[in-house]
Design an enzyme around this catalytic site. Structure first.
Site, PDB file in Angstrom:
ATOM      1  N   HIS A   1      -8.197   7.867   2.909  1.00  0.00           N
ATOM      2  CA  HIS A   1      -7.781   8.643   4.067  1.00  0.00           C
ATOM      3  C   HIS A   1      -8.814   9.729   4.370  1.00  0.00           C
ATOM      4  O   HIS A   1      -9.224  10.455   3.471  1.00  0.00           O
ATOM      5  CB  HIS A   1      -6.428   9.321   3.814  1.00  0.00           C
ATOM      6  CG  HIS A   1      -5.278   8.365   3.846  1.00  0.00           C
ATOM      7  ND1 HIS A   1      -4.055   8.645   3.250  1.00  0.00           N
ATOM      8  CD2 HIS A   1      -5.142   7.137   4.409  1.00  0.00           C
ATOM      9  CE1 HIS A   1      -3.234   7.625   3.450  1.00  0.00           C
ATOM     10  NE2 HIS A   1      -3.864   6.708   4.141  1.00  0.00           N
TER      11      HIS A   1
ATOM     12  N   ARG B   1       0.852  -1.205   0.000  1.00  0.00           N
ATOM     13  CA  ARG B   1       0.000   0.000   0.000  1.00  0.00           C
ATOM     14  C   ARG B   1       0.884   1.250   0.000  1.00  0.00           C
ATOM     15  O   ARG B   1       0.624   2.199  -0.736  1.00  0.00           O
ATOM     16  CB  ARG B   1      -0.904  -0.037   1.230  1.00  0.00           C
ATOM     17  CG  ARG B   1      -1.836   1.159   1.420  1.00  0.00           C
ATOM     18  CD  ARG B   1      -2.805   0.824   2.556  1.00  0.00           C
ATOM     19  NE  ARG B   1      -3.433   1.989   3.143  1.00  0.00           N
ATOM     20  CZ  ARG B   1      -4.559   2.542   2.708  1.00  0.00           C
ATOM     21  NH1 ARG B   1      -5.157   2.053   1.629  1.00  0.00           N
ATOM     22  NH2 ARG B   1      -5.095   3.574   3.328  1.00  0.00           N
TER      23      ARG B   1
END
Length: 299
Positions: free
Chosen positions: A271, A248
């Protein structure tokens, strides 16, 4: 009423109102439990309404003396702040002593990443002739190609795969859904796995929609993905300590280095705050040196 008796209601609040996962709920309640342990260890019989900012600061000093790192202290403070937010909402306290509690500054550690060559080595280390070979190739391509968290990968469903438009629907932290593009290579490998391998599996009831299954026909566990990547690193001769999250990190870093927009990367990673994404704006020194050499007039 014993202070610990409020933890059950706090856990329910985190689950129902904050939509947190079981792991996050356990972490928050454990952080508050540390505060109660401090009171016990120092023979302080303090009711929730009597807790003051001074008590919380002394608690942090106690944590520090026990050797808790700044990151651990910051996490504990976050849990305690959430606990008092809950108590205020439920009108169990009148004042919030944690409101002015300062979080220690934490040095932002740059995440470990793999080069594109190292990514290739990991995937090439997979033996496609084995029953789980095609599945594992698809897993690696999806982790790196889509930047998923390991839990998002294990929860990935066939019904959330949109091959024609080359997107997948991902369920992230707090059950928040997002749409992530998926590359042609990853799509092709998933389709081969589903059509030629998975179709022959005896799927355990309740697991019919999960893409990636283990040999018992159930969805893969997080630990099985960790073990897979550790074994591939050994087979590929990669000495770095890596995990699914390394892929990631690599996904985000390679996009940044390629000139991708930070806001777009934030969306793909899921996020909540762009400040979390900004940690990926680090670039290696060789790349920076190349930029100076090629574009600066005084280079």
């Amino acid at each position: 009423m014993n202070n610990r008796s409020y933890l059950k209601g706090f856990a329910a609040y985190l689950k129902l109102e904050r939509s947190l996962s079981e792991n996050s709920i356990n972490a928050y309640t454990n952080d508050v439990e540390k505060l109660f342990q401090y009171f016990d260890a120092n023979h302080k019989e303090v009711t929730l309404t009597a807790i003051k900012l001074k008590d919380l600061r002394e608690f942090l000093i106690w944590l520090n003396e026990l050797g808790a790192e700044a990151s651990t202290q910051a996490r504990v403070i976050s849990g305690i702040k959430s606990f008092f937010t809950y108590l205020l909402q439920e009108e169990l306290v009148v004042d919030d002593p944690a409101a002015l509690l300062e979080t220690p500054k934490i040095a932002r550690k740059l995440p470990d990443t793999l080069s594109t060559h190292e990514i290739d080595l990991l995937i090439e280390a997979i033996d496609a002739s084995k029953p789980d070979g095609m599945r594992n190739k698809a897993i690696m391509e999806v982790l790196y190609g889509c930047g998923l968290r390991v839990s998002e990968l294990t929860e990935l469903k066939i019904s959330n795969l949109f091959a024609e438009s080359e997107f997948i629907k991902v369920v992230g932290k707090g059950n928040k859904e997002r749409i992530v593009p998926i590359g042609a290579t990853a799509l092709k490998l998933i389709q081969i796995y589903i059509d030629e391998v998975r179709v022959h599996a005896s799927v355990k009831r309740g697991n019919e929609d999960y893409i990636f299954l283990n040999r018992f026909g159930a969805k893969l566990s997080r630990i099985s993905i960790f073990n897979l990547i550790k074994s591939l690193a050994v087979a590929a001769g990669i000495k770095k300590s890596i995990s699914p999250h390394t892929l990631r990190h690599s996904f985000a870093t390679h996009l940044i280095e390629g000139g991708a927009d930070l806001r777009a990367i934030q969306e793909m990673l899921g996020h909540a705050s762009i400040t979390t994404t900004e940690i990926y704006t680090h670039l290696d020194r060789d790349y920076l040196k190349t930029v100076i050499t090629e574009f600066h007039p005084r280079a």
